[in-house]
Scaffold this motif. Sequence first.
Motif, PDB file in Angstrom:
ATOM      1  N   UNK A 175       0.813  -1.208   0.000  1.00 58.10           N
ATOM      2  CA  UNK A 175       0.000   0.000   0.000  1.00 58.10           C
ATOM      3  C   UNK A 175       0.849   1.261   0.000  1.00 58.10           C
ATOM      4  N   UNK A 176       0.176   2.396   0.089  1.00 61.20           N
ATOM      5  CA  UNK A 176       0.840   3.699   0.050  1.00 61.20           C
ATOM      6  C   UNK A 176       0.996   4.245   1.464  1.00 61.20           C
ATOM      7  N   UNK A 177       2.203   4.607   1.803  1.00 61.29           N
ATOM      8  CA  UNK A 177       2.500   5.099   3.147  1.00 61.29           C
ATOM      9  C   UNK A 177       1.605   6.275   3.530  1.00 61.29           C
ATOM     10  N   UNK A 178       1.326   7.150   2.573  1.00 63.55           N
ATOM     11  CA  UNK A 178       0.569   8.359   2.882  1.00 63.55           C
ATOM     12  C   UNK A 178      -0.865   8.131   3.282  1.00 63.55           C
ATOM     13  N   UNK A 179      -1.401   6.910   3.099  1.00 61.10           N
ATOM     14  CA  UNK A 179      -2.827   6.703   3.336  1.00 61.10           C
ATOM     15  C   UNK A 179      -3.120   5.489   4.210  1.00 61.10           C
ATOM     16  N   UNK A 180      -2.109   4.955   4.869  1.00 61.81           N
ATOM     17  CA  UNK A 180      -2.291   3.774   5.706  1.00 61.81           C
ATOM     18  C   UNK A 180      -2.379   4.164   7.172  1.00 61.81           C
ATOM     19  N   UNK A 188       6.277   0.317   2.420  1.00 62.98           N
ATOM     20  CA  UNK A 188       5.109   0.963   1.829  1.00 62.98           C
ATOM     21  C   UNK A 188       5.562   1.986   0.795  1.00 62.98           C
ATOM     22  N   UNK A 189       4.765   2.159  -0.252  1.00 64.58           N
ATOM     23  CA  UNK A 189       5.159   3.095  -1.297  1.00 64.58           C
ATOM     24  C   UNK A 189       5.137   4.514  -0.749  1.00 64.58           C
ATOM     25  N   UNK A 190       6.256   5.201  -0.919  1.00 61.75           N
ATOM     26  CA  UNK A 190       6.443   6.504  -0.314  1.00 61.75           C
ATOM     27  C   UNK A 190       7.268   6.421   0.957  1.00 61.75           C
ATOM     28  N   UNK A 191       7.742   5.217   1.301  1.00 66.41           N
ATOM     29  CA  UNK A 191       8.539   5.022   2.495  1.00 66.41           C
ATOM     30  C   UNK A 191      10.025   5.168   2.230  1.00 66.41           C
ATOM     31  N   UNK A 192      10.820   4.577   3.127  1.00 65.93           N
ATOM     32  CA  UNK A 192      12.266   4.739   3.051  1.00 65.93           C
ATOM     33  C   UNK A 192      12.853   4.173   1.764  1.00 65.93           C
ATOM     34  N   UNK A 193      12.247   3.132   1.234  1.00 69.63           N
ATOM     35  CA  UNK A 193      12.746   2.571  -0.033  1.00 69.63           C
ATOM     36  C   UNK A 193      12.743   3.629  -1.134  1.00 69.63           C
ATOM     37  N   UNK A 229      11.773   1.469  16.827  1.00 74.98           N
ATOM     38  CA  UNK A 229      12.590   0.323  17.228  1.00 74.98           C
ATOM     39  C   UNK A 229      13.103   0.466  18.661  1.00 74.98           C
ATOM     40  N   UNK A 230      13.365   1.679  19.049  1.00 75.23           N
ATOM     41  CA  UNK A 230      13.780   1.900  20.436  1.00 75.23           C
ATOM     42  C   UNK A 230      12.624   1.583  21.390  1.00 75.23           C
ATOM     43  N   UNK A 231      11.419   1.976  20.991  1.00 71.58           N
ATOM     44  CA  UNK A 231      10.246   1.741  21.832  1.00 71.58           C
ATOM     45  C   UNK A 231       9.904   0.256  21.946  1.00 71.58           C
ATOM     46  N   UNK A 232       9.979  -0.454  20.834  1.00 71.08           N
ATOM     47  CA  UNK A 232       9.588  -1.866  20.829  1.00 71.08           C
ATOM     48  C   UNK A 232      10.724  -2.786  21.246  1.00 71.08           C
ATOM     49  N   UNK A 233      11.967  -2.336  21.087  1.00 70.48           N
ATOM     50  CA  UNK A 233      13.106  -3.178  21.404  1.00 70.48           C
ATOM     51  C   UNK A 233      13.326  -4.299  20.421  1.00 70.48           C
ATOM     52  N   UNK A 234      12.818  -4.130  19.217  1.00 72.76           N
ATOM     53  CA  UNK A 234      12.991  -5.170  18.202  1.00 72.76           C
ATOM     54  C   UNK A 234      13.046  -4.537  16.810  1.00 72.76           C
ATOM     55  N   UNK A 235      13.516  -5.294  15.819  1.00 74.06           N
ATOM     56  CA  UNK A 235      13.701  -4.751  14.453  1.00 74.06           C
ATOM     57  C   UNK A 235      12.403  -4.748  13.651  1.00 74.06           C
ATOM     58  N   UNK A 236      11.548  -3.793  13.926  1.00 76.81           N
ATOM     59  CA  UNK A 236      10.282  -3.697  13.208  1.00 76.81           C
ATOM     60  C   UNK A 236      10.195  -2.375  12.459  1.00 76.81           C
ATOM     61  N   UNK A 237       9.509  -2.385  11.332  1.00 77.66           N
ATOM     62  CA  UNK A 237       9.285  -1.166  10.554  1.00 77.66           C
ATOM     63  C   UNK A 237       7.798  -0.833  10.451  1.00 77.66           C
ATOM     64  N   UNK A 238       6.943  -1.661  11.036  1.00 79.85           N
ATOM     65  CA  UNK A 238       5.496  -1.448  10.960  1.00 79.85           C
ATOM     66  C   UNK A 238       5.044  -0.558  12.114  1.00 79.85           C
ATOM     67  N   UNK A 239       4.526   0.596  11.794  1.00 80.86           N
ATOM     68  CA  UNK A 239       4.065   1.544  12.811  1.00 80.86           C
ATOM     69  C   UNK A 239       2.627   1.187  13.199  1.00 80.86           C
ATOM     70  N   UNK A 240       2.482   0.145  13.994  1.00 74.71           N
ATOM     71  CA  UNK A 240       1.151  -0.331  14.373  1.00 74.71           C
ATOM     72  C   UNK A 240       0.530   0.606  15.394  1.00 74.71           C
TER      73      UNK A 240
END
Length: 798
Positions: A175-180, A188-193, A229-240
């Motif tokens: 999906x698109x970062x701007x609308x998720x 996500x499209x528009x993300x760091x990639x 990642x600092x908050x979760x303490x793990x290697x995640x990129x999903x901003x849940x």
Amino acid sequence: MPVLDLAAVTALPRAERVQAFDDWLAGLLAEALAGTPRPSRRRGSSPAEPAQTGVALVAVGSLGRRELPPHGDLDLVLVHDGRPEVAALADALWYPVWDAGVRLDHSVRTVAEAVSVAGDDVKAGLGLLDARHVAGDPDVTAALRTATLGSWRQHAGRLLPQLRDLRRDRSRRVGELGFLLEPDLKEAYGGLREGQVLRALAAAQLADEPPADAGEAYAFLLDVRDALRTSTGRPTDALVRQEQRPVAQALGLADDDVLLRRVSLAGRRLAFVADETWRRVDASLVRRPRARYRRVRREPLAEGLVRQGDEVVLARDARPAADPGLVLRGAAAAARADLLLSPYTLKVLAAHAPALPEPWPPEVRWSFLRLLASGRSAVPVLEQLDQEGLLSRMLPEWDRVRSLPQRHPWHRFTVDRHLVEAAAAAAELTRDVDRPDLLLVGALLHDIGKGWPGDHSVVGELIAAEVATRMGFSPPDVATLAAMVRHHLLLPATATRRDIDDLATIDRVVATIGGDAALLELLHALAQADGAATSSSAWSPWKAHLVAALVARVQARLVAAPAPGPVLVPTTPQVSAAVPGVPGEAGRVSVGVQEVTDGQQVTFVAPDRPGLFSRCAGVLALNQLDVRAASTSVADGQATSVFDVRPRFGRAPRPEILADGVRAALEGTLPLAERLRQREIDYRQHGDRAAPPRISWYDHEVDGAAASIVEVRAGDRAGLLYRLTAALADQGLDVTSARIETLGADALDSFYVSDPAGGVMDADRRRGIESALVSAAGGATSGTTVDGPGVKRDTPAG
């Protein structure tokens, strides 16, 4: 052996974290080189040759870009000049990394091997573009970077299409970062990639370096990922959802809504810059070398605008600073042709376009409606206007909903994108309502109140009234638009929460809408568009059925007070410039032209004969005059046809040319159909839309058993009125009166017709007429027969 306190290093700020890893890795390489026995030196080598000569530790990926996040992987390449002991050296280097608990992606390559892999694998090539020297022989790293960059540029024509396909796949899957609501910051499209790919395109010398605002957006997303990642303490990129509040607090933001809104704005900016960049890259990849300097064809689209290649640009005589309607006229022209405005044109318009007069001139409102009526192709054009700040200039209220998140799980878009999607969905329903212009604007504004405190429907009613007044709608239309926004949830909420077979439920709906059948029709279409723009869960077939059933019951309740039939009053010009025709069968043709509020009014007067009205319409289309409204009447053997027109390219109609054209068309020396068909081909403006034309018959609304009203709703196109009236004439029907309305991208044409042979047209006769009209409109057969007010039945495909 150098020791790494992983927890302490992870907690460091990004720049210090990267430096700590660099220092540690440099120490590991030095110790590995010192502890790895080297075979006898080759003959001719210097006995003083340092141990690190010919080998380098190179960082790629996030470490290579100095962006290593907490709990990130180390991407390392051990590059060498062919030394045989490199395997033992690699083991001495990699094992301490693993022992420290650091995740590692590693490889061992010569420069030639690395370049070979990069030339075959687009992901490997992309990674090596970020190669950065960490330790060892800097000449080896420099050789790697030079060779990699040369290979990337050499193989760009083959690798970049693969990269483009990967980008499309990510957009489809993630999906698109701007609308998720719970975006993946990296994929996500528009993300760091996107930021990484933009740098790769610049390295290939197919694009400029990303602009500063794209760099700022990218840096913000890096900060968000680090905090996540600092908050979760793990290697995640999903901003849940559950992590958004602590991330907002870590970044010093007011709340999670502010965080998500800023993430959306950053993602949209990166996506927008990436889209613009890829369009240029794609154009450069398909351009043949010999054609590189060929002149690009320029085709006129509208006044002040031309098509150049696959973009809309300003004409040479355009005056952006003196033409308030140019922005929306250009946007509408681009969307109608399924194109985009060129980036340079956008910049010029953003810098020089004047503020719109208030209320908007009719031409500006007309262009805005045509833009919205373009449906899906309007979405990227509106995003262009939004990204350049032009949309907020026209609609200041837009800033309050721009990238505003919606927390309801049914919603898949931010508020502003949801409104744009609703307008696009409404464009597919304009043939189902009598006022498609109000439907389109109502869809765009229905949730505008969400940017303010309070019930968004109540607040939105007032805002919509202000916006509609500024747009120049009449007071009754302003009231209707305000009511649409106030009650846009009435039908779906009632249908799903009340017993629609309870008379009290129906009476409540009737009372809420004030017994206004036209408002009910608009609210039904708006509910469909709103649901389609929300999600499949929000607008299921079951819900659609319930709403339709409710509308049918309310319509039945309202049928006791039928709306009056159409009133067709031909207009008469106040000033006439008569032009005599030539003697003969055509008789005398007089043409009068006068200025009206939005364009000109052209009046034709000539002896009545079959096909006269259609030939007048055809001549107007051939002279690049867009018909907005028309009427025709016959008295004492003289036919008077009045057309409200607007020149497509700013050239006022010349009476003598129009009169001569009608005369030639009547004599048969002007092949109208052939000329109009060629004009469509030349300008690529066929205007066909996916929705089929709708044909409706209205009986009992006109005196005389042999007379009927046939209504055609179809996508507007050059010469449509000519084709429809010619089809009716070919079917042996007389058009005794007509009312032509073009709203947005749709034409709504009502014809009072009679059969000179007398008698009532039976079903077979009507099916033949419908088939001819559908063919003339250029669409698949689809129709509805209306036997009277509120009574409809499906018509067999013609």
